[in-house]
Design a protein around this motif. Sequence first.
Motif, short mmCIF file in Angstrom:
data_model
loop_
_atom_site.label_atom_id
_atom_site.label_comp_id
_atom_site.label_asym_id
_atom_site.label_seq_id
_atom_site.Cartn_x
_atom_site.Cartn_y
_atom_site.Cartn_z
N TYR A 113 -12.78 3.63 12.44
CA TYR A 113 -12.37 3.98 11.08
C TYR A 113 -10.87 3.76 10.84
O TYR A 113 -10.44 3.64 9.70
N GLY A 143 3.32 -2.26 4.09
CA GLY A 143 2.72 -3.56 3.83
C GLY A 143 1.23 -3.41 3.60
O GLY A 143 0.60 -2.50 4.12
N ALA A 170 0.86 -1.18 0.00
CA ALA A 170 0.00 0.00 0.00
C ALA A 170 0.90 1.23 0.00
O ALA A 170 1.95 1.24 0.64
#
Length: 373
Positions: free
Chosen positions: A196, A141, A69
Motif C-alpha cells: 500500500y 513531487g 502532490a
Amino acid sequence: KQSDEKDKDKADRATSDQVLDQRTRMILLQMINRGFVSEVHGAISTGKEANVYGAMLVDDKTGDVVHKAIKVYKTAILVFKDRERYITGEHRFKGGFDKGNNRKMVKLWAEKEFRNLRRIHSAGIPCPEPISLKLHVLVMGFLGDRKGWAYPRLRDATLIGDDVDQQWRTLYIQLLGIMRKMYQVCRLVHADLSEYNILYHDGLLYIIDVSQSVEPDHPRSLEFLRMDIKNVGDFFRRKGVDTLSDRAIFNFITAATGPVEEPGLAETLEKLYETRESAADEDQAAALEVDNEVFRNQYIPQTLEQVYNIEKDAQKLSQGEGGDLVYKNLLADQVVRPEEDQNDEDDSEDESGSGVSLSGSESGDESKFDKGR
Ligand code: ADP
Ligand code: MG
C-alpha cells in the motif's frame, strides 16, 4: 502575477470537496504565492491521517505543466494517538514531543515525513521529491504521468508480458535492495512498508508514506523492521515469488558489511538463494514457515545499551518486571539497588532544547555510546 482574489479561488478549489480549515487554506495560498504550485486540485487520496491533493505548477512563459502532490495532515485528535510509539525514543525528536498539543503533533509528523523523504531521495531511492514544508502541509513531487494520473500502488499494479512471474521476482529483489539501502545509507526503517505504501511504474518501485519511519537506534526499530519484512514476504508470496526467509532478509538488511548499491545488492541476494539449505520443496516451505515464526518471536537486543544496561535491568528485576529480559536468570542472584531513579523512557540527550529544527544535525547516535552510563 495573478490577483490575490484569483489565487484565493484556486486554493479554495481544494477545499470544495474536503473541508479544510482556515489555517490550511492560508498555507496553500502562501504556497501558491511563493510559486511552489500554481493551483491545487481535488484529493488523490483521503486517509485517516492525511489527505493527498494533486497540484500543478504552470510555467508562466512556456505554459508547461509540472504536477505536484500536497499531503495535508489532519489535525483531528483521535487518529494520532497510535503514533506516539514511533516518536517516543527518537533522538531526533527529543524535546519536541508534546502529546497535549495536537497542532504541534501533526506539524512534527509532517516534518518527520519531509526529513525522511529528503534522506531517501538524496540516497537515490525512487520516492517523491520533497519540495516544501509548512506546518502540517507538505509539497512533494508527483509520482504519475504527465496528464496527472498517479502511479498505481504496488497492490493494484498490473504487470504485462509473458514473463510476469520473473517480473514479480525482480521487483521482490529490487525491494529488498531498497530496504537495505534505506537501512544502511539513510539509516531508516520504513515501519509501515507494504504494497500500500509503494507505487509502481515501468519496472520501478517508489517508496512513499515515510512519516513514521525511524532510525535504527529507535527502541522498536527492529520490531518494525521485522514487520516490514513480514509484509513484503507475504505480498510477494501471494504473487507466487519464491521468497527468502525473514531471518535471511533481516540479516541481509542489517549486515554492516556488504554492498549498498546495485548491482551488488541483487548479486548478494542471488547468492543467498544459491546457498540456502536445499531441502525437498514442501519440507522447505514448512521449514521456512517455522523458521519465520521462531524468528519473529525472538528477542533482538536493539542497542548496546539494551545489552549492557545491567543497572536498569536489575532495577526492573527488583520490581518484578524483568520477565522479558533475555538474561534474567543470570541477573537473578545479583540484584543491586539502583543508586537513584532512572527515567526509563528517555535517556535525555543534550539536544533537548533544540526542538525539531529541520536543519539540525541528524547523526546524534554515536554520542550515546560514549557516555558510559
Ligand atoms: P496515508 O498516510 O494516507 O497512507 P500516503 O502517503 O500513503 O498517505 O498517500 C496516500 C495515497 O496518495 C497513496 O497511496 C498514493 O496513491 C497517493 N500519493 C501519495 N503521495 C503521492 C505522490 N507523491 N504522487 C502521487 N500520488 C501520491
Ligand atoms: Mg499510506
